[in-house]
Scaffold this motif. Structure first.
Motif, PDB file in Angstrom:
ATOM      1  N   ASN A 294       0.846  -1.324  -0.057  1.00  0.00           N
ATOM      2  CA  ASN A 294      -0.042   0.153   0.047  1.00  0.00           C
ATOM      3  C   ASN A 294       0.835   1.367   0.104  1.00  0.00           C
ATOM      4  O   ASN A 294       0.713   2.285  -0.825  1.00  0.00           O
ATOM      5  CB  ASN A 294      -0.931  -0.134   1.464  1.00  0.00           C
ATOM      6  CG  ASN A 294      -1.947   0.894   0.933  1.00  0.00           C
ATOM      7  OD1 ASN A 294      -1.862   2.007   1.938  1.00  0.00           O
ATOM      8  ND2 ASN A 294      -3.197   0.586   0.511  1.00  0.00           N
TER       9      ASN A 294
ATOM     10  N   ASP B 179      -7.570   2.439   6.497  1.00  0.00           N
ATOM     11  CA  ASP B 179      -6.685   1.681   5.899  1.00  0.00           C
ATOM     12  C   ASP B 179      -6.898   0.329   6.720  1.00  0.00           C
ATOM     13  O   ASP B 179      -6.930  -0.761   5.940  1.00  0.00           O
ATOM     14  CB  ASP B 179      -5.021   1.920   5.961  1.00  0.00           C
ATOM     15  CG  ASP B 179      -4.785   3.172   5.026  1.00  0.00           C
ATOM     16  OD1 ASP B 179      -5.450   3.203   3.953  1.00  0.00           O
ATOM     17  OD2 ASP B 179      -4.025   3.965   5.361  1.00  0.00           O
TER      18      ASP B 179
ATOM     19  N   HIS C 241      -6.178   4.091  -4.096  1.00  0.00           N
ATOM     20  CA  HIS C 241      -6.896   4.095  -2.990  1.00  0.00           C
ATOM     21  C   HIS C 241      -7.260   5.489  -2.337  1.00  0.00           C
ATOM     22  O   HIS C 241      -8.315   5.585  -1.507  1.00  0.00           O
ATOM     23  CB  HIS C 241      -6.572   3.137  -1.996  1.00  0.00           C
ATOM     24  CG  HIS C 241      -5.750   3.420  -0.866  1.00  0.00           C
ATOM     25  ND1 HIS C 241      -4.403   3.907  -1.131  1.00  0.00           N
ATOM     26  CD2 HIS C 241      -5.794   3.746   0.672  1.00  0.00           C
ATOM     27  CE1 HIS C 241      -3.787   4.348   0.243  1.00  0.00           C
ATOM     28  NE2 HIS C 241      -4.679   4.023   1.139  1.00  0.00           N
ATOM     29  N   LEU C 242      -6.373   6.233  -2.493  1.00  0.00           N
ATOM     30  CA  LEU C 242      -6.276   7.431  -1.638  1.00  0.00           C
ATOM     31  C   LEU C 242      -7.899   8.284  -1.793  1.00  0.00           C
ATOM     32  O   LEU C 242      -8.484   8.518  -0.778  1.00  0.00           O
ATOM     33  CB  LEU C 242      -5.129   8.545  -1.986  1.00  0.00           C
ATOM     34  CG  LEU C 242      -3.970   7.896  -1.631  1.00  0.00           C
ATOM     35  CD1 LEU C 242      -2.858   9.077  -1.988  1.00  0.00           C
ATOM     36  CD2 LEU C 242      -3.851   7.854  -0.216  1.00  0.00           C
TER      37      LEU C 242
ATOM     38  N   HIS D 122      -9.976   7.254   1.435  1.00  0.00           N
ATOM     39  CA  HIS D 122      -9.609   8.260   2.331  1.00  0.00           C
ATOM     40  C   HIS D 122     -10.633   9.464   1.862  1.00  0.00           C
ATOM     41  O   HIS D 122     -10.208  10.914   2.330  1.00  0.00           O
ATOM     42  CB  HIS D 122      -8.271   8.724   2.449  1.00  0.00           C
ATOM     43  CG  HIS D 122      -7.386   7.521   2.824  1.00  0.00           C
ATOM     44  ND1 HIS D 122      -7.678   6.971   4.001  1.00  0.00           N
ATOM     45  CD2 HIS D 122      -6.446   6.979   2.561  1.00  0.00           C
ATOM     46  CE1 HIS D 122      -6.540   5.774   4.178  1.00  0.00           C
ATOM     47  NE2 HIS D 122      -5.910   5.891   3.151  1.00  0.00           N
TER      48      HIS D 122
HETATM   49 FE    FE Z   1      -4.301   4.472   3.110  1.00  0.00          FE
END
Ligand code: FE
Ligand code: FES
Length: 442
Positions: free
Chosen positions: A201, A369, A208-209, A213
């Motif tokens: 990651n 996460d 994924h950010l 998030h």
């Molecule tokens: Fe993350």
């Protein structure tokens, strides 16, 4: 049958789910990876004085790191040579010697066996104490204050292992006016996931950010990410950079953009902080060539196998995240907050808050996460789930990018999955060279 196929198929962008959950593979990677690679043990600032010690892990082996009374830092297997009890049960402290709590064998802080209860009476002359000192980690090296150990006496040097990662980490290190120091203490938490899920990651998962998030970015709590549009100079490109030996840099930007952002933010804090940021930049430009100094802060990275960093700014903490393996589906995360010893107090105070708020156990990003990492495990560990592959196909067959001149590494777009494949390529090389198919990064 899965058993006859490689676990890592780079040219197809596929990685077998088995490598994250299989007990046998886990046992083998402890031997083939964790007993062969350079592993992070801690920072010199944690043990500044003779006699200072701290404990750590290399793979699943407990380690005692001591600055001996002679001032030399050494690392030992934290296991009594008599019958294996942990010799040191504290996290850190200062001691001239360590007495095992089982039968009382006593070792100096340089590792020699000094005393054995009832020595003559129990052993006569039959115990050669000089052969029964603590088992010392054969290779130890310090880089930028970071202490690394390697169980493989024949391993390449730390410098060789870091390779071009060092070019980027040098920027982080040289920017510090007083050197990095660790805020005392370590945050630890356990999560039900494989260590590679967390490491990859940080090595490359910018994808994924925005989604995972997303809620964090919507909050008005400081500009917390380099991808924040308010800070992105549209002319400036962000890169993911794959490096030899499985290391990966994520979201690296060149040409001094991060300095420009820091200089702007510093004004909110006043003249002392503006002066500090300018001094950091000046120091960097003196220490490193201009194109290297232009990185200013190298963003996210993962040093293979399991040490992740983040460093976006001289105004923010440097995060050190160690993903300790505790079984195929279990990690103990150890997090440290690093700061410049000579940063203004207001920045040091802010760094602690930032660290706790974002990427610590209760931090807003780490909670996102952890949820992902644990649910991946939950949804994949079953008999059927393990027959599938994970998909890293985003950039397979796509050309790499041209990075700025004289900057090392294999450059990929900011949103890409080549760094993860670079990580698994090296994992597979160490695990079993025959299982590697082809290097997607050329
Ligand atoms: Fe993350
Ligand atoms: Fe340490 Fe016996 S196990 S003295």
């Amino acid at each position: 049958m899965r058993n006859s196929e490689p676990y890592v198929k780079l040219d197809e962008g596929l990685v077998s789910r088995k490598i994250f959950f299989d007990e046998q593979i886990y046992a083998e990677e402890l031997e083939r990876i964790f007993a062969r690679c350079w592993l992070f043990l801690g920072h010199e600032s944690q043990i500044p004085a003779p006699g200072d010690y701290m404990t750590a892990y290399m793979g699943e082996d407990p380690i005692l790191i001591c600055r001996g009374s002679d001032g030399v830092v050494r690392a030992f297997l934290n296991s009594c040579r008599h019958r294996g009890m942990k010799v040191c049960r504290a996290d850190r402290g200062n001691a001239r010697q360590f007495t095992c709590s089982f039968h009382g064998w006593t070792y100096t802080n340089t590792g020699e066996l000094r005393g054995v209860p009832l020595g003559k009476e129990a052993y006569g002359d039959r115990l050669n104490k000089s052969s029964w000192g603590l088992l010392e980690v054969p290779k130890l090296a310090v880089y930028g204050g970071m202490i690394f150990g390697n169980w493989d006496a024949g391993a390449e040097s730390l410098d060789q292992f870091l390779g071009d990662l060092r070019w980027y980490l040098d920027v982080m290190i040289e920017r510090q006016l007083g050197g990095i120091e660790f805020v005392p203490g370590v945050q630890r938490y356990s999560l039900n996931a494989n260590w590679k899920i967390a490491s990859e990651n940080f090595a490359g998962d910018t994808y994924h950010l925005a989604y995972s998030h997303g809620s964090m970015f919507k909050l008005d709590i400081r500009q917390i990410n380099p991808a924040n549009p308010s800070f992105r100079d549209k002319e400036t490109e962000y890169f993911n950079i794959g490096l030899d030996n499985g290391h990966g840099m994520t979201g690296v930007v060149f040409g001094g953009e991060r300095y420009r952002v820091d200089r702007l933010l510093a004004e909110e804090y006043g003249p002392e902080v503006v002066e500090y940021v300018e001094a950091c930049q000046e120091q960097l430009l003196k220490a490193l060539p201009k194109h290297q100094a232009g990185v200013y802060a190298p963003s996210f990275s993962n040093m293979f196998p399991n040490l992740s960093f983040n460093d976006f700014s001289a105004l923010r903490p440097i995060g050190f995240y160690l993903w300790l393996p505790k079984g195929p589906g279990r990690i103990e995360a150890w997090n440290w907050c690093g700061i410049d010893r000579d940063a203004p107090q207001v920045i040091k105070d802010q760094a602690r808050v930032d660290f706790s708020r974002i990427q610590s156990v209760s931090g807003i990003a780490a909670q996102d996460d952890t949820e992902n990492f644990e649910q991946v495990t939950e949804a994949t560990r079953g008999v059927i789930g393990q027959q599938l592959d994970f998909n890293y196909q985003m950039n397979v067959g796509q050309p790499l990018l041209d990075g700025p001149a004289d900057c090392p590494g294999r450059f990929a777009p900011y949103i890409s999955e080549t760094n993860q494949l670079n990580f698994y390529q090296y994992w597979a090389e160490l695990y079993d060279a025959r299982r590697v198919t082809k290097n997607v990064n050329g």
